[in-house]
Design a protein around this motif. Structure first.
Motif, PDB file in Angstrom:
ATOM      1  N   ARG A  98       0.834  -1.213   0.000  1.00  0.00           N
ATOM      2  CA  ARG A  98       0.000   0.000   0.000  1.00  0.00           C
ATOM      3  C   ARG A  98       0.866   1.260   0.000  1.00  0.00           C
ATOM      4  O   ARG A  98       0.645   2.185  -0.783  1.00  0.00           O
ATOM      5  CB  ARG A  98      -0.911   0.011   1.229  1.00  0.00           C
ATOM      6  CG  ARG A  98      -2.101  -0.914   1.193  1.00  0.00           C
ATOM      7  CD  ARG A  98      -3.040  -0.582   2.355  1.00  0.00           C
ATOM      8  NE  ARG A  98      -4.288  -1.316   2.289  1.00  0.00           N
ATOM      9  CZ  ARG A  98      -4.521  -2.473   2.904  1.00  0.00           C
ATOM     10  NH1 ARG A  98      -3.554  -3.024   3.620  1.00  0.00           N
ATOM     11  NH2 ARG A  98      -5.685  -3.077   2.794  1.00  0.00           N
ATOM     12  N   ASP A 109       2.514   2.069  -3.198  1.00  0.00           N
ATOM     13  CA  ASP A 109       1.547   2.132  -4.297  1.00  0.00           C
ATOM     14  C   ASP A 109       1.883   1.123  -5.390  1.00  0.00           C
ATOM     15  O   ASP A 109       1.788   1.413  -6.591  1.00  0.00           O
ATOM     16  CB  ASP A 109       1.471   3.547  -4.888  1.00  0.00           C
ATOM     17  CG  ASP A 109       0.205   3.766  -5.709  1.00  0.00           C
ATOM     18  OD1 ASP A 109      -0.782   3.054  -5.454  1.00  0.00           O
ATOM     19  OD2 ASP A 109       0.206   4.640  -6.605  1.00  0.00           O
ATOM     20  N   ARG A 144       1.216  -2.000  -7.779  1.00  0.00           N
ATOM     21  CA  ARG A 144      -0.016  -2.389  -8.456  1.00  0.00           C
ATOM     22  C   ARG A 144      -0.586  -3.672  -7.877  1.00  0.00           C
ATOM     23  O   ARG A 144      -1.801  -3.898  -7.904  1.00  0.00           O
ATOM     24  CB  ARG A 144       0.246  -2.564  -9.959  1.00  0.00           C
ATOM     25  CG  ARG A 144      -0.956  -3.039 -10.761  1.00  0.00           C
ATOM     26  CD  ARG A 144      -2.133  -2.107 -10.634  1.00  0.00           C
ATOM     27  NE  ARG A 144      -3.263  -2.558 -11.446  1.00  0.00           N
ATOM     28  CZ  ARG A 144      -4.526  -2.435 -11.092  1.00  0.00           C
ATOM     29  NH1 ARG A 144      -4.848  -1.878  -9.931  1.00  0.00           N
ATOM     30  NH2 ARG A 144      -5.493  -2.853 -11.890  1.00  0.00           N
ATOM     31  N   GLY A 145       0.281  -4.504  -7.340  1.00  0.00           N
ATOM     32  CA  GLY A 145      -0.193  -5.747  -6.755  1.00  0.00           C
ATOM     33  C   GLY A 145       0.944  -6.711  -6.512  1.00  0.00           C
ATOM     34  O   GLY A 145       2.119  -6.352  -6.581  1.00  0.00           O
ATOM     35  N   VAL A 202      -4.561  -7.375  -6.125  1.00  0.00           N
ATOM     36  CA  VAL A 202      -4.643  -6.190  -6.975  1.00  0.00           C
ATOM     37  C   VAL A 202      -4.879  -4.977  -6.076  1.00  0.00           C
ATOM     38  O   VAL A 202      -5.769  -4.991  -5.213  1.00  0.00           O
ATOM     39  CB  VAL A 202      -5.779  -6.311  -8.010  1.00  0.00           C
ATOM     40  CG1 VAL A 202      -5.895  -5.030  -8.828  1.00  0.00           C
ATOM     41  CG2 VAL A 202      -5.533  -7.503  -8.924  1.00  0.00           C
ATOM     42  N   ASN A 203      -4.066  -3.946  -6.268  1.00  0.00           N
ATOM     43  CA  ASN A 203      -4.160  -2.720  -5.484  1.00  0.00           C
ATOM     44  C   ASN A 203      -4.828  -1.639  -6.330  1.00  0.00           C
ATOM     45  O   ASN A 203      -4.250  -1.123  -7.280  1.00  0.00           O
ATOM     46  CB  ASN A 203      -2.753  -2.268  -5.062  1.00  0.00           C
ATOM     47  CG  ASN A 203      -2.776  -1.002  -4.231  1.00  0.00           C
ATOM     48  OD1 ASN A 203      -3.839  -0.489  -3.874  1.00  0.00           O
ATOM     49  ND2 ASN A 203      -1.605  -0.481  -3.904  1.00  0.00           N
ATOM     50  N   ASP A 204      -6.053  -1.287  -5.980  1.00  0.00           N
ATOM     51  CA  ASP A 204      -6.784  -0.211  -6.648  1.00  0.00           C
ATOM     52  C   ASP A 204      -6.875   0.982  -5.697  1.00  0.00           C
ATOM     53  O   ASP A 204      -7.753   1.039  -4.838  1.00  0.00           O
ATOM     54  CB  ASP A 204      -8.187  -0.669  -7.047  1.00  0.00           C
ATOM     55  CG  ASP A 204      -8.174  -1.717  -8.145  1.00  0.00           C
ATOM     56  OD1 ASP A 204      -7.531  -1.474  -9.172  1.00  0.00           O
ATOM     57  OD2 ASP A 204      -8.803  -2.774  -7.965  1.00  0.00           O
ATOM     58  N   ASP A 205      -5.924   1.908  -5.836  1.00  0.00           N
ATOM     59  CA  ASP A 205      -5.903   3.120  -5.009  1.00  0.00           C
ATOM     60  C   ASP A 205      -5.970   2.809  -3.526  1.00  0.00           C
ATOM     61  O   ASP A 205      -6.715   3.440  -2.767  1.00  0.00           O
ATOM     62  CB  ASP A 205      -7.055   4.051  -5.403  1.00  0.00           C
ATOM     63  CG  ASP A 205      -6.950   4.519  -6.845  1.00  0.00           C
ATOM     64  OD1 ASP A 205      -5.824   4.805  -7.290  1.00  0.00           O
ATOM     65  OD2 ASP A 205      -7.992   4.567  -7.534  1.00  0.00           O
ATOM     66  N   THR A 224      -7.567  -6.257  -3.177  1.00  0.00           N
ATOM     67  CA  THR A 224      -8.492  -7.351  -3.446  1.00  0.00           C
ATOM     68  C   THR A 224      -7.706  -8.613  -3.744  1.00  0.00           C
ATOM     69  O   THR A 224      -6.758  -8.594  -4.527  1.00  0.00           O
ATOM     70  CB  THR A 224      -9.403  -7.030  -4.644  1.00  0.00           C
ATOM     71  OG1 THR A 224     -10.105  -5.807  -4.394  1.00  0.00           O
ATOM     72  CG2 THR A 224     -10.430  -8.138  -4.869  1.00  0.00           C
ATOM     73  N   TRP A 275      -3.843  -7.185 -13.379  1.00  0.00           N
ATOM     74  CA  TRP A 275      -2.995  -6.025 -13.093  1.00  0.00           C
ATOM     75  C   TRP A 275      -2.980  -5.005 -14.224  1.00  0.00           C
ATOM     76  O   TRP A 275      -3.000  -3.807 -13.987  1.00  0.00           O
ATOM     77  CB  TRP A 275      -1.555  -6.476 -12.843  1.00  0.00           C
ATOM     78  CG  TRP A 275      -1.357  -7.283 -11.615  1.00  0.00           C
ATOM     79  CD1 TRP A 275      -1.925  -7.092 -10.381  1.00  0.00           C
ATOM     80  CD2 TRP A 275      -0.519  -8.441 -11.480  1.00  0.00           C
ATOM     81  NE1 TRP A 275      -1.493  -8.045  -9.498  1.00  0.00           N
ATOM     82  CE2 TRP A 275      -0.627  -8.881 -10.140  1.00  0.00           C
ATOM     83  CE3 TRP A 275       0.320  -9.122 -12.359  1.00  0.00           C
ATOM     84  CZ2 TRP A 275       0.075  -9.994  -9.668  1.00  0.00           C
ATOM     85  CZ3 TRP A 275       1.011 -10.221 -11.889  1.00  0.00           C
ATOM     86  CH2 TRP A 275       0.882 -10.652 -10.555  1.00  0.00           C
ATOM     87  N   THR A 276      -2.917  -5.484 -15.468  1.00  0.00           N
ATOM     88  CA  THR A 276      -2.646  -4.593 -16.596  1.00  0.00           C
ATOM     89  C   THR A 276      -3.842  -4.333 -17.498  1.00  0.00           C
ATOM     90  O   THR A 276      -3.845  -3.359 -18.253  1.00  0.00           O
ATOM     91  CB  THR A 276      -1.522  -5.161 -17.487  1.00  0.00           C
ATOM     92  OG1 THR A 276      -1.997  -6.339 -18.154  1.00  0.00           O
ATOM     93  CG2 THR A 276      -0.292  -5.506 -16.648  1.00  0.00           C
TER      94      THR A 276
END
Length: 296
Positions: free
Chosen positions: A59, A62, A64-65, A97-100, A104, A273-274
């Motif tokens: 986190r 930042d 992406r995952g 997966v890191n979304d802001d 998840t 991710w992409t």
């Protein structure tokens, strides 16, 4: 690699222990380069004790995952914000997966299994599968197959440490999907043979056939197999397992190892991710150019 990395490069990780042997960095970084994507994929030795700090770093930096492997697939769940339905049912995560800042968890092993079959023109939806093994791979395969429309699932396992997990799997599949799942004792050889012969596909997810069990198989009698049965062994090293050899001796037309599953589970994470499709054929050439997958 150095030509692609700059101040805008997005980092993706692999957190497990031990992990330096993994082919995943080679797979993903070559795929990023092929598609001209400004990502970098690095492997990190992360023990269970270091996992909370590592997820916090995901986190903070930042990222992406990250991919997650043993011993962290179950332990990471309380550290995440959300779970994909399949990951919730499996009770394990292999992709984050890191979304802001919202993390998840997903499981892509079962997706890889189904996609590998689709790639070969094999559609097991609406059919019966007999599955040996209720460990991590077996659970992911069972859940995804049930979610995707396999009509009947006979799960075989020894009365060992994974038996309770097999009981859980059957209960969840019957409660949450339209698939009818049953649990059977692998010790009952007559029952095992009968269920295989009544199935469209037999899948072995036990790891029997790979080191240190190389050269072994749960089934050594070709008469167990029909020619029109699909036989899938999740082992991909060696390319030709003893199970596959027995199936081929029986004249089985469709016999597969786990190489396609391994590649496609990575491709599923890559897509998460992409948003792009991994060039799977290109990656196969890079990783296994001098080998054959021994699949028909």
């Amino acid at each position: 690699m150095t030509e692609r990395i700059d101040g805008h490069t997005i980092l993706i990780g692999l957190m497990a222990y031990p992990i330096r042997h993994s082919m995943s960095p080679t797979m993903h970084n070559n795929a990023f380069a092929k598609l001209g994507l400004n990502y970098a994929y690095l492997a990190f030795d992360v023990t269970a004790e270091k996992l909370p700090a590592a997820i916090n770093a995901l986190r903070t930096l930042d990222m992406r995952g990250s991919n997650i492997s043993m011993p962290n697939k179950q332990k990471v769940i309380p550290l995440l914000d959300k779970l994909d339905p399949a990951a919730e049912m499996v009770g394990a995560v292999n992709t984050i997966v890191n979304d802001d800042g919202v993390l998840t968890g997903y499981t892509t092993d079962g997706i890889g299994f189904m996609k590998a079959l689709d790639d070969e023109g094999i559609d097991i939806r609406g059919h019966k599968m007999t599955l040996a093994g209720a460990g991590g791979a077996g659970t992911a395969i069972a859940v995804q197959a049930a979610l995707d429309g396999v009509s009947e699932l006979s799960i075989f396992n020894l009365h060992d440490a994974e038996w309770d997990n097999a009981v859980r799997n059957v209960k969840l599949i019957n409660e949450r999907t339209d698939c009818h799942a049953t649990l059977h004792a692998l010790e009952d050889r007559d029952d095992f043979k009968a269920e295989i012969q009544d199935s469209f596909i037999y899948t072995d997810s036990t790891g029997v056939g790979m080191k240190p069990l190389e050269g072994q198989t749960l089934i050594d009698d070709p008469s167990w197999f029909r020619k029109d049965l699909v036989v899938f062994d999740t082992v991909y090293a060696p390319r030709m397992t003893k199970l596959m050899a027995v199936a081929q001796a029986a004249g089985v037309e469709h016999v597969f190892n786990g190489l396609g599953m391994m590649l496609e589970q990575g491709a599923a994470a890559f897509k998460l991710w992409t948003g792009e499709d991994m060039p799977v054929d290109y990656i196969h050439q890079i990783l296994f150019d001098d080998e054959t997958d021994a699949a028909n």
